[in-house]
Design a protein around this motif. Structure first.
Motif, PDB file in Angstrom:
ATOM      1  N   PRO A  33      12.262 -13.770 -11.532  1.00 34.92           N
ATOM      2  CA  PRO A  33      12.402 -14.713 -10.412  1.00 34.92           C
ATOM      3  C   PRO A  33      11.187 -14.753  -9.492  1.00 34.92           C
ATOM      4  O   PRO A  33      10.933 -15.763  -8.849  1.00 34.92           O
ATOM      5  CB  PRO A  33      13.631 -14.192  -9.659  1.00 34.92           C
ATOM      6  CG  PRO A  33      13.838 -12.812 -10.128  1.00 34.92           C
ATOM      7  CD  PRO A  33      13.269 -12.712 -11.490  1.00 34.92           C
ATOM      8  N   GLY A  35       8.173 -14.783 -10.445  1.00 33.74           N
ATOM      9  CA  GLY A  35       7.208 -15.693 -11.059  1.00 33.74           C
ATOM     10  C   GLY A  35       7.663 -17.138 -11.024  1.00 33.74           C
ATOM     11  O   GLY A  35       6.891 -18.044 -10.698  1.00 33.74           O
ATOM     12  N   SER A  36       8.930 -17.341 -11.352  1.00 34.15           N
ATOM     13  CA  SER A  36       9.410 -18.723 -11.471  1.00 34.15           C
ATOM     14  C   SER A  36       9.867 -19.306 -10.133  1.00 34.15           C
ATOM     15  O   SER A  36       9.919 -20.514  -9.965  1.00 34.15           O
ATOM     16  CB  SER A  36      10.576 -18.773 -12.468  1.00 34.15           C
ATOM     17  OG  SER A  36      11.623 -17.951 -12.028  1.00 34.15           O
ATOM     18  N   GLY A  37      10.208 -18.425  -9.185  1.00 37.43           N
ATOM     19  CA  GLY A  37      10.790 -18.909  -7.927  1.00 37.43           C
ATOM     20  C   GLY A  37      12.300 -18.872  -8.042  1.00 37.43           C
ATOM     21  O   GLY A  37      12.855 -19.048  -9.137  1.00 37.43           O
TER      22      GLY A  37
ATOM     23  N   GLY B  67       7.026 -15.775  -2.968  1.00 37.37           N
ATOM     24  CA  GLY B  67       7.049 -16.247  -4.352  1.00 37.37           C
ATOM     25  C   GLY B  67       8.450 -16.275  -4.910  1.00 37.37           C
ATOM     26  O   GLY B  67       8.829 -17.203  -5.619  1.00 37.37           O
ATOM     27  N   GLU B  68       9.248 -15.279  -4.558  1.00 38.52           N
ATOM     28  CA  GLU B  68      10.605 -15.213  -5.094  1.00 38.52           C
ATOM     29  C   GLU B  68      11.461 -16.370  -4.573  1.00 38.52           C
ATOM     30  O   GLU B  68      12.174 -17.009  -5.313  1.00 38.52           O
ATOM     31  CB  GLU B  68      11.234 -13.883  -4.709  1.00 38.52           C
ATOM     32  CG  GLU B  68      12.518 -13.622  -5.433  1.00 38.52           C
ATOM     33  CD  GLU B  68      13.010 -12.212  -5.209  1.00 38.52           C
ATOM     34  OE1 GLU B  68      14.228 -12.055  -5.124  1.00 38.52           O
ATOM     35  OE2 GLU B  68      12.204 -11.302  -5.132  1.00 38.52           O
ATOM     36  N   ARG B  69      11.354 -16.619  -3.263  1.00 40.33           N
ATOM     37  CA  ARG B  69      12.179 -17.675  -2.691  1.00 40.33           C
ATOM     38  C   ARG B  69      11.567 -19.051  -2.885  1.00 40.33           C
ATOM     39  O   ARG B  69      12.258 -20.031  -3.005  1.00 40.33           O
ATOM     40  CB  ARG B  69      12.370 -17.427  -1.179  1.00 40.33           C
ATOM     41  CG  ARG B  69      13.540 -16.534  -0.884  1.00 40.33           C
ATOM     42  CD  ARG B  69      13.942 -16.674   0.553  1.00 40.33           C
ATOM     43  NE  ARG B  69      14.480 -17.994   0.850  1.00 40.33           N
ATOM     44  CZ  ARG B  69      15.720 -18.365   0.638  1.00 40.33           C
ATOM     45  NH1 ARG B  69      16.552 -17.552   0.070  1.00 40.33           N
ATOM     46  NH2 ARG B  69      16.134 -19.573   0.969  1.00 40.33           N
ATOM     47  N   GLY B  70      10.251 -19.067  -2.888  1.00 39.00           N
ATOM     48  CA  GLY B  70       9.579 -20.352  -2.919  1.00 39.00           C
ATOM     49  C   GLY B  70       9.305 -20.855  -4.315  1.00 39.00           C
ATOM     50  O   GLY B  70      10.125 -20.727  -5.214  1.00 39.00           O
ATOM     51  N   GLY B  71       8.101 -21.379  -4.480  1.00 39.79           N
ATOM     52  CA  GLY B  71       7.784 -22.054  -5.734  1.00 39.79           C
ATOM     53  C   GLY B  71       7.422 -21.163  -6.885  1.00 39.79           C
ATOM     54  O   GLY B  71       7.240 -21.638  -7.987  1.00 39.79           O
ATOM     55  N   GLY B  72       7.283 -19.873  -6.664  1.00 39.34           N
ATOM     56  CA  GLY B  72       6.953 -18.996  -7.759  1.00 39.34           C
ATOM     57  C   GLY B  72       5.470 -18.730  -7.848  1.00 39.34           C
ATOM     58  O   GLY B  72       4.682 -19.294  -7.103  1.00 39.34           O
ATOM     59  N   ASN B  73       5.126 -17.854  -8.762  1.00 42.26           N
ATOM     60  CA  ASN B  73       3.747 -17.443  -8.904  1.00 42.26           C
ATOM     61  C   ASN B  73       3.433 -17.351 -10.395  1.00 42.26           C
ATOM     62  O   ASN B  73       4.052 -16.587 -11.121  1.00 42.26           O
ATOM     63  CB  ASN B  73       3.590 -16.080  -8.212  1.00 42.26           C
ATOM     64  CG  ASN B  73       2.162 -15.600  -8.194  1.00 42.26           C
ATOM     65  OD1 ASN B  73       1.417 -15.824  -9.139  1.00 42.26           O
ATOM     66  ND2 ASN B  73       1.790 -14.956  -7.123  1.00 42.26           N
TER      67      ASN B  73
END
Lengths: 172, 112
Positions: A33, A35-37, B67-73
């Motif tokens: 999560p 990485g993907s959000g 990154g976890e809550r938002g758009g990711g990384n």
């Protein structure tokens, strides 16, 4: 899952392969999560319920056949496979339900608010780690099927496209 | 119709298991330690003045949470995917490879 019980047509095997690839890629994305959000993590996980249902439906004959014959004489590997599949189902359910209980985006978006507890968060993490191990064993036990099916439906057709002496535009 | 029935059976098993899990977690009592519903969130970080207090939050941590809550990384995702593939690959090598070797050895003609 082709041994001991199910007879697959070519189309069915091809469908199984594509559904399995889809589930596997979705699993890899949802397992991370950070990485993907969180939004992709939650929505993709929820939609995986449908993909996993299709996966079970495509292997329905195998499941019913082994359920019927489980206490009779069947190969030990088939028995291990069957138990492992049940563990995957139980663990998958645990991941899904704990994920629903700690959902921060998908469920609030649907207007559902659940009381959150630490236990669900820990269960979610633990069951996800366990799922990775179970999926590793599941993949390993079906490795021959994976290699053969990839060869038959992906590598060989692609190889034929580039093979010398094969004319793509030849009249049929 | 047959497929619908099968879908119903799968979903029924899913709902049944889910219900049992919810009951088990609630019965154990650990699931009731909620921090939602107005209950105060427990503080994990040391309070000001306590020993071990962090004077600043590292940038990476904030980015990680965002990154976890938002758009990711993308980098995190790539690393995570590779890590998970390696774990699964490990099982394939440990389980499938010896099986394949044993099968090959069985097939090979025995020298007399």
């Amino acid at each position: 899952m082709t041994n001991d019980g199910s007879k697959n047509t070519g189309n069915q095997t091809r469908s199984k392969l594509w559904v399995d690839i889809l589930v596997f890629v979705a699993f890899l994305i949802t397992m991370d999560p950070r990485g993907s959000g969180l939004a992709i993590h939650e929505w993709l996980s929820l939609s995986m319920l449908a993909a996993v249902t299709v996966h079970v439906l495509l292997n329905w004959d195998w499941v019913t056949e082994i359920t019927r014959r489980f206490l009779a004489k069947i190969g030990s590997l088939t028995r291990v496979n069957y138990i492992l599949n049940w563990l995957l189902f139980i663990d998958g359910t645990l991941i899904m339900i704990s994920g629903i209980m700690i959902s921060e985006i998908a469920l609030p978006y649907l207007g559902i608010q659940l009381p959150r507890g630490f236990a669900w968060r820990r269960l979610h993490d633990m069951s996800a780690n366990l799922m990775l191990l179970l999926l590793g064993v599941h993949t390993a036990l079906h490795w021959n099927w994976i290699v053969n099916t990839f060869n038959r439906y992906i590598f060989q057709p692609v190889g034929r496209l580039f093979a010398p002496g094969v004319k793509k535009d030849a009249p049929q | 119709m047959k497929t619908l029935g099968r879908i119903f059976i799968i979903l029924f098993a899913f709902v049944l298991l889910s219900g049992l899990m919810v009951i088990a977690v609630n019965a154990s009592g650990v699931g009731t330690q909620a921090f939602g519903d107005g209950a105060p969130r427990p503080e994990f970080r040391p309070q000001a003045g306590e020993q071990g207090e962090l004077q600043f939050r590292p940038e990476g941590e904030r980015q990680e949470r965002g990154g976890e809550r938002g758009g990711g990384n993308g980098a995190f995702m790539l690393f995570g995917m590779i890590k998970n593939i390696v774990v699964i690959g490990f099982f394939v090598v440990v389980i499938a490879w010896p099986r394949s070797l044993a099968k090959k050895a069985k097939r090979a003609p025995v020298a007399s």
